[in-house]
Write a protein that holds these residues in place. Sequence first.
Motif, PDB file in Angstrom:
ATOM      1  N   PRO A  33      14.181  95.760  -8.044  1.00  0.00           N
ATOM      2  CA  PRO A  33      14.384  96.002  -9.192  1.00  0.00           C
ATOM      3  C   PRO A  33      15.076  97.524  -8.893  1.00  0.00           C
ATOM      4  N   LYS A  34      15.326  97.724  -9.011  1.00  0.00           N
ATOM      5  CA  LYS A  34      16.302  99.299  -8.605  1.00  0.00           C
ATOM      6  C   LYS A  34      15.762 100.770  -9.395  1.00  0.00           C
ATOM      7  N   TRP A  35      15.127 100.216 -10.799  1.00  0.00           N
ATOM      8  CA  TRP A  35      14.127 101.391 -11.320  1.00  0.00           C
ATOM      9  C   TRP A  35      12.711 100.522 -11.779  1.00  0.00           C
ATOM     10  N   VAL A  36      11.597 101.205 -12.164  1.00  0.00           N
ATOM     11  CA  VAL A  36      10.572 100.592 -12.548  1.00  0.00           C
ATOM     12  C   VAL A  36       9.668 101.420 -13.568  1.00  0.00           C
ATOM     13  N   GLY A  37       9.950 101.249 -14.833  1.00  0.00           N
ATOM     14  CA  GLY A  37       8.501 101.496 -15.229  1.00  0.00           C
ATOM     15  C   GLY A  37       7.602 101.232 -15.855  1.00  0.00           C
ATOM     16  N   ALA A  38       6.470 101.840 -15.706  1.00  0.00           N
ATOM     17  CA  ALA A  38       4.739 101.448 -16.372  1.00  0.00           C
ATOM     18  C   ALA A  38       5.250 102.422 -17.637  1.00  0.00           C
ATOM     19  N   ILE A  39       4.221 101.138 -17.944  1.00  0.00           N
ATOM     20  CA  ILE A  39       4.241 101.639 -20.330  1.00  0.00           C
ATOM     21  C   ILE A  39       2.725 101.838 -20.323  1.00  0.00           C
ATOM     22  N   THR A  40       2.468 102.299 -20.137  1.00  0.00           N
ATOM     23  CA  THR A  40       0.877 103.231 -20.218  1.00  0.00           C
ATOM     24  C   THR A  40       0.748 103.289 -21.644  1.00  0.00           C
TER      25      THR A  40
ATOM     26  N   MET B  37       4.439  96.264 -27.811  1.00  0.00           N
ATOM     27  CA  MET B  37       4.602  97.096 -26.827  1.00  0.00           C
ATOM     28  C   MET B  37       2.567  96.826 -26.066  1.00  0.00           C
ATOM     29  N   THR B  38       1.915  96.470 -26.406  1.00  0.00           N
ATOM     30  CA  THR B  38       0.718  96.600 -25.296  1.00  0.00           C
ATOM     31  C   THR B  38       1.021  95.762 -24.653  1.00  0.00           C
ATOM     32  N   ASP B  39       2.135  94.132 -25.222  1.00  0.00           N
ATOM     33  CA  ASP B  39       1.951  92.956 -24.228  1.00  0.00           C
ATOM     34  C   ASP B  39       3.172  92.752 -22.682  1.00  0.00           C
ATOM     35  N   THR B  40       3.317  94.315 -22.693  1.00  0.00           N
ATOM     36  CA  THR B  40       4.459  94.942 -21.492  1.00  0.00           C
ATOM     37  C   THR B  40       3.494  96.066 -20.712  1.00  0.00           C
ATOM     38  N   LYS B  41       3.746  95.799 -19.634  1.00  0.00           N
ATOM     39  CA  LYS B  41       2.910  96.913 -18.811  1.00  0.00           C
ATOM     40  C   LYS B  41       4.354  97.484 -17.975  1.00  0.00           C
ATOM     41  N   ALA B  42       5.402  96.839 -17.555  1.00  0.00           N
ATOM     42  CA  ALA B  42       7.019  97.303 -17.336  1.00  0.00           C
ATOM     43  C   ALA B  42       7.973  97.503 -17.871  1.00  0.00           C
ATOM     44  N   LEU B  43       8.716  98.213 -17.764  1.00  0.00           N
ATOM     45  CA  LEU B  43      10.365  98.161 -18.063  1.00  0.00           C
ATOM     46  C   LEU B  43      11.288  97.930 -16.855  1.00  0.00           C
ATOM     47  N   ALA B  44      11.964  97.378 -16.242  1.00  0.00           N
ATOM     48  CA  ALA B  44      12.847  96.900 -15.095  1.00  0.00           C
ATOM     49  C   ALA B  44      13.840  96.847 -14.714  1.00  0.00           C
ATOM     50  N   VAL B  45      14.773  97.556 -14.202  1.00  0.00           N
ATOM     51  CA  VAL B  45      16.132  96.746 -14.087  1.00  0.00           C
ATOM     52  C   VAL B  45      17.025  96.935 -12.544  1.00  0.00           C
TER      53      VAL B  45
ATOM     54  N   ILE C 231       8.893  93.456 -18.159  1.00  0.00           N
ATOM     55  CA  ILE C 231       7.529  92.936 -17.321  1.00  0.00           C
ATOM     56  C   ILE C 231       6.235  91.899 -18.019  1.00  0.00           C
ATOM     57  N   PRO C 232       6.024  91.412 -19.025  1.00  0.00           N
ATOM     58  CA  PRO C 232       4.297  91.159 -19.156  1.00  0.00           C
ATOM     59  C   PRO C 232       3.131  91.566 -18.571  1.00  0.00           C
ATOM     60  N   LYS C 233       2.128  92.004 -19.436  1.00  0.00           N
ATOM     61  CA  LYS C 233       1.257  91.835 -18.828  1.00  0.00           C
ATOM     62  C   LYS C 233      -0.155  90.556 -18.660  1.00  0.00           C
ATOM     63  N   ALA C 234       0.392  89.806 -18.878  1.00  0.00           N
ATOM     64  CA  ALA C 234      -0.632  88.569 -18.980  1.00  0.00           C
ATOM     65  C   ALA C 234       0.355  88.166 -17.077  1.00  0.00           C
ATOM     66  N   PRO C 235      -0.716  87.745 -16.432  1.00  0.00           N
ATOM     67  CA  PRO C 235      -1.618  87.223 -15.210  1.00  0.00           C
ATOM     68  C   PRO C 235      -0.117  86.155 -15.252  1.00  0.00           C
ATOM     69  N   GLY C 236       0.612  86.679 -14.011  1.00  0.00           N
ATOM     70  CA  GLY C 236       1.204  84.697 -13.595  1.00  0.00           C
ATOM     71  C   GLY C 236       3.125  84.802 -14.735  1.00  0.00           C
ATOM     72  N   ALA C 237       3.319  85.548 -15.963  1.00  0.00           N
ATOM     73  CA  ALA C 237       3.928  85.318 -16.704  1.00  0.00           C
ATOM     74  C   ALA C 237       4.979  86.175 -16.137  1.00  0.00           C
TER      75      ALA C 237
ATOM     76  N   VAL D 213       7.638 105.857 -27.951  1.00  0.00           N
ATOM     77  CA  VAL D 213       7.171 105.794 -26.945  1.00  0.00           C
ATOM     78  C   VAL D 213       7.908 106.262 -25.259  1.00  0.00           C
ATOM     79  N   LYS D 214       7.847 107.833 -25.274  1.00  0.00           N
ATOM     80  CA  LYS D 214       8.762 107.389 -23.285  1.00  0.00           C
ATOM     81  C   LYS D 214       8.354 107.051 -22.135  1.00  0.00           C
ATOM     82  N   ILE D 215       8.912 106.543 -21.771  1.00  0.00           N
ATOM     83  CA  ILE D 215       8.852 105.479 -20.395  1.00  0.00           C
ATOM     84  C   ILE D 215       9.692 106.154 -19.273  1.00  0.00           C
ATOM     85  N   ALA D 216       9.529 106.875 -18.617  1.00  0.00           N
ATOM     86  CA  ALA D 216      10.230 107.284 -16.933  1.00  0.00           C
ATOM     87  C   ALA D 216      10.676 105.884 -15.920  1.00  0.00           C
ATOM     88  N   LEU D 217      12.001 105.524 -15.951  1.00  0.00           N
ATOM     89  CA  LEU D 217      11.691 104.580 -15.009  1.00  0.00           C
ATOM     90  C   LEU D 217      12.865 105.275 -13.390  1.00  0.00           C
TER      91      LEU D 217
END
Length: 113
Positions: free
Chosen positions: A106-113, A83-91, A50-56, A5-9
């Motif tokens: 974060p300087k970069w963020v990429g949503a996982i769709t 991967m479905t448990d993660t909503k984004a990557l950040a740096v 970045i987890p999808k779970a609220p408050g994680a 899965v490609k993720i643009a940050l």
Amino acid sequence: DPASVKIALATKDPQLAALQAQWHSALGIVVTGQKIPQPPSNRVLQLWLIPKAPGAKPIPSQIVRPDANGNFVLLVAAPPEKMTDTKALAVTEEPPGGSPQPTTTPKWVGAIT
């Protein structure tokens, strides 16, 4: 690999280039950057899941410093199985050795769709 899965940050800083990531459930996550400015000598770049779970809280991952040309390849060999448990990557920019939680925005963020 077609299973990756490609993720643009993306970044909001016009001085920075976007980062690219690929996540493969069996092979891991690879994040690449080109022409990325060196952080100060007392700082490194750190990847966060970045987890999808609220408050994680963000999950700390690998750290990296770009080479003299601003390039890097970062491999996370054992990311979470789903991967479905993660909503984004950040740096973020962090102290040497990384941090247990982000200390900067974060300087970069990429949503996982």
